[in-house]
Design a protein around this motif. Structure first.
Motif, PDB file in Angstrom:
ATOM      1  N   MET A  94       0.821  -1.214   0.000  1.00 42.41           N
ATOM      2  CA  MET A  94       0.000   0.000   0.000  1.00 42.41           C
ATOM      3  C   MET A  94       0.851   1.258   0.000  1.00 42.41           C
ATOM      4  SD  MET A  94      -1.713  -0.274   3.783  1.00 42.41           S
ATOM      5  CE  MET A  94      -2.802   1.127   3.725  1.00 42.41           C
ATOM      6  N   ASP A  95       0.252   2.380  -0.381  1.00 37.21           N
ATOM      7  CA  ASP A  95       0.991   3.641  -0.451  1.00 37.21           C
ATOM      8  C   ASP A  95       1.208   4.209   0.932  1.00 37.21           C
ATOM      9  OD1 ASP A  95       1.061   3.464  -3.132  1.00 37.21           O
ATOM     10  OD2 ASP A  95      -0.152   5.245  -3.556  1.00 37.21           O
ATOM     11  N   CYS A  96       2.214   5.038   0.999  1.00 34.79           N
ATOM     12  CA  CYS A  96       2.594   5.642   2.263  1.00 34.79           C
ATOM     13  C   CYS A  96       1.720   6.856   2.576  1.00 34.79           C
ATOM     14  CB  CYS A  96       4.035   6.071   2.110  1.00 34.79           C
ATOM     15  SG  CYS A  96       4.710   6.777   3.547  1.00 34.79           S
ATOM     16  N   ASP A  97       1.033   7.369   1.565  1.00 38.90           N
ATOM     17  CA  ASP A  97       0.347   8.646   1.754  1.00 38.90           C
ATOM     18  C   ASP A  97      -1.099   8.486   2.226  1.00 38.90           C
ATOM     19  OD1 ASP A  97      -0.666   7.582  -0.513  1.00 38.90           O
ATOM     20  OD2 ASP A  97       0.102   9.112  -1.869  1.00 38.90           O
ATOM     21  N   LEU A  98      -1.451   7.252   2.652  1.00 37.84           N
ATOM     22  CA  LEU A  98      -2.795   6.953   3.153  1.00 37.84           C
ATOM     23  C   LEU A  98      -3.890   7.185   2.113  1.00 37.84           C
ATOM     24  CD1 LEU A  98      -2.509   8.310   6.802  1.00 37.84           C
ATOM     25  CD2 LEU A  98      -2.338   5.952   6.022  1.00 37.84           C
ATOM     26  N   GLN A  99      -3.504   7.210   0.833  1.00 41.13           N
ATOM     27  CA  GLN A  99      -4.535   7.282  -0.203  1.00 41.13           C
ATOM     28  C   GLN A  99      -5.233   5.929  -0.324  1.00 41.13           C
ATOM     29  OE1 GLN A  99      -2.186   9.122  -3.487  1.00 41.13           O
ATOM     30  NE2 GLN A  99      -3.852  10.615  -3.483  1.00 41.13           N
ATOM     31  N   HIS A 100      -4.561   4.895   0.187  1.00 45.42           N
ATOM     32  CA  HIS A 100      -5.181   3.573   0.259  1.00 45.42           C
ATOM     33  C   HIS A 100      -5.650   3.387   1.701  1.00 45.42           C
ATOM     34  CE1 HIS A 100      -2.253   2.288  -3.181  1.00 45.42           C
ATOM     35  NE2 HIS A 100      -3.268   3.003  -3.631  1.00 45.42           N
ATOM     36  N   LYS A 199      -7.808  11.596  -0.462  1.00 44.09           N
ATOM     37  CA  LYS A 199      -7.009  12.763  -0.810  1.00 44.09           C
ATOM     38  C   LYS A 199      -5.686  12.700  -0.068  1.00 44.09           C
ATOM     39  CE  LYS A 199      -7.786  17.490  -1.375  1.00 44.09           C
ATOM     40  NZ  LYS A 199      -8.425  18.695  -0.935  1.00 44.09           N
ATOM     41  N   ARG A 200      -4.627  13.121  -0.752  1.00 43.84           N
ATOM     42  CA  ARG A 200      -3.328  13.145  -0.082  1.00 43.84           C
ATOM     43  C   ARG A 200      -3.334  14.292   0.920  1.00 43.84           C
ATOM     44  NH1 ARG A 200       2.268  12.464  -0.434  1.00 43.84           N
ATOM     45  NH2 ARG A 200       2.701  10.904  -1.994  1.00 43.84           N
ATOM     46  N   ALA A 201      -3.094  13.978   2.195  1.00 44.49           N
ATOM     47  CA  ALA A 201      -3.230  15.007   3.224  1.00 44.49           C
ATOM     48  C   ALA A 201      -2.036  15.954   3.238  1.00 44.49           C
ATOM     49  CB  ALA A 201      -3.394  14.353   4.587  1.00 44.49           C
TER      50      ALA A 201
HETATM   51 MG    MG Z   1      -0.431   9.107  -3.659  1.00 47.78          MG
END
Ligand code: MG
Ligand code: UDP
Length: 306
Positions: A94-100, A199-201
Motif C-alpha cells: 500500500m501507499d505511504c500517503d494513506l490514499q489507500h 485525498k493526499r493530506a
Molecule cells: Mg499518492
C-alpha cells in the motif's frame, strides 16, 4: 496466528510518514491482526529514513522494519524489495500517503482468511485529478487492458497476496516488471475490493507529466508487442499504396504523360523517410529493453536495513 506483512514504498514522505505510522498499526491492532510493516525508503533525500527509524523504536522489535535503497529506483523496485524481505503468510502493498485506506486493508485480509490468494484493490473513484491527467490515464489503461487481456482501468498497486503468489512473483526474473499488471497476470484465486482513493493530506504526488509518460511507454512496451506489429501493418499498407501508385505512374509514362515535377518525389521521400525512422525507433525501443534485461543488473541496491 497468521502474520500479515505490509509493504510500504516511501519516497520523500517525511510529511506523511508519521500519519501512516500512526494510522496503519492502529487499525490493524484494533482488528486483532498480527502484522509487520516494511517501509522501503526509495532513496529519499529528506528525513524519511529517520522517521522510519523513530517509528520502529516505538513498537515491539520486528513490527516495523525498514529497507533503504542506495538511490531512487522507483516504486516498482521498492515494491519488489518489500516483497523479498516480507516474512508474512500474506503480503499487502500500500501507499505511504494513506490514499489507500487501512480499513480496506482489513477487508482484504478477511478475504484472504476466506481462502482468496490475490486480493486486488479496485478504485471506485480516482480521487481528485485534473482532466488532462484522467484522459491520459484512460488512454494508457485502454492500451494496457487490450495488451494484457485484463481489465486494468481501475487497477491499483493496492493488493494483498498470499505467500504462494509472492513466491511466484519473486521468481519472475523480469527486471522491468509492472507490478499492477503482473500480479493479475499470475492468476490464482482472485477477489477484489473497491475503495475510494483518499485525498493526499500532506506532501505531494511524486509523478510529473514526464515521469508518467515514461512509465506508460515502459509498461506498454513491457507487456505488449503490438507497436512492433503495428509497424508491420503500416508497412503492408504502404506497399499496397506503392503498387497502386506505381501502376498509375507506369500507365501515365507509356501513354506519354509522365507525372510531373519534383513535388511528388519530395512528398514521397518525406513520408517514407519519417515512416522508416519511426519504425526503427519502435524497434529500437524493444531492443533497448532486451539490452536492459540481458545486462541482468539488480533491480535495486539496498544500502541499509532496520
Ligand atoms: Mg499518492
Ligand atoms: N514512491 C516510491 N518511489 C518513487 C515514487 C513514489 O516509492 O519513485 C511511493 C510514494 O512514496 C508513495 C507511492 O509510491 O507511497 C505513491 O506515490 P504518489 O502518492 O506520489 O503517487 P500517486 O498516489 O499520485 O499515484
Amino acid at each position: 496466528m497468521a502474520l500479515l506483512s505490509v509493504v510500504i514504498p516511501s519516497f520523500n514522505e517525511e510529511a506523511m510518514l508519521p500519519a501512516a505510522l500512526e494510522a496503519i498499526p492502529a487499525s490493524l491492532e484494533e482488528a486483532g491482526i498480527r502484522y509487520e510493516l516494511i517501509f522501503v525508503d526509495d532513496g529519499s533525500n529528506d528525513r524519511t529514513w529517520e522517521c522510519i527509524a523513530r517509528g520502529a523504536k516505538e513498537k515491539p522489535e520486528g513490527t516495523i522494519r525498514g529497507v533503504r535503497f542506495s538511490r531512487n529506483f522507483g516504486k516498482e523496485a521498492a515494491i519488489f524489495a518489500g516483497l523479498a524481505s516480507a516474512k508474512g503468510d500474506c503480503v499487502a502493498v500500500m501507499d505511504c500517503d494513506l490514499q489507500h485506506p487501512p480499513k480496506t486493508l482489513i477487508q482484504m485480509y478477511r478475504l484472504w482468511e476466506e481462502g482468496y490468494e490475490v486480493i486486488e484493490g479496485v478504485k471506485r473513484s480516482r480521487g481528485e485529478e485534473n482532466a488532462a491527467h484522467s484522459f491520459a490515464a484512460r488512454v494508457f489503461y485502454r492500451i494496457m487492458s487490450t495488451s494484457t487481456g485484463l481489465d486494468m482501468s481501475k487497477a491499483s498497486d493496492f493488493k494483498l497476496l498470499d505467500r504462494k503468489a509472492v513466491e511466484v512473483l519473486l521468481r519472475i526474473p523480469e527486471r522491468n516488471a509492472f507490478f499492477r499488471a503482473i500480479s493479475s497476470w499470475i492468476g490464482f484465486r482472485t477477489a477484489s475490493v473497491e475503495f475510494d482513493v483518499q485525498k493526499r493530506a500532506a506532501g505531494e504526488s511524486k509523478w510529473t507529466v514526464f515521469s508518467l509518460t515514461k512509465y506508460a511507454v515502459n509498461n506498454i512496451v513491457g507487456f505488449s508487442s503490438a507497436p512492433m506489429k503495428l509497424v508491420m501493418w503500416i508497412g503492408v499498407l504502404t506497399l499496397i499504396f506503392a503498387f497502386l501508385l506505381s501502376a498509375e505512374t507506369l500507365v501515365r509514362y507509356f501513354s506519354g504523360s509522365a507525372v510531373e515535377g519534383f513535388t511528388t518525389v519530395i512528398l514521397l521521400l518525406l513520408v517514407l523517410g519519417s515512416l522508416i525512422l519511426i519504425s526503427l525507433g519502435v524497434i529500437g525501443y524493444y531492443i533497448s529493453r532486451i539490452f536492459e534485461e540481458v545486462k541482468g543488473r539488480p533491480r535495486y541496491i539496498i544500502s541499509e536495513t532496520l
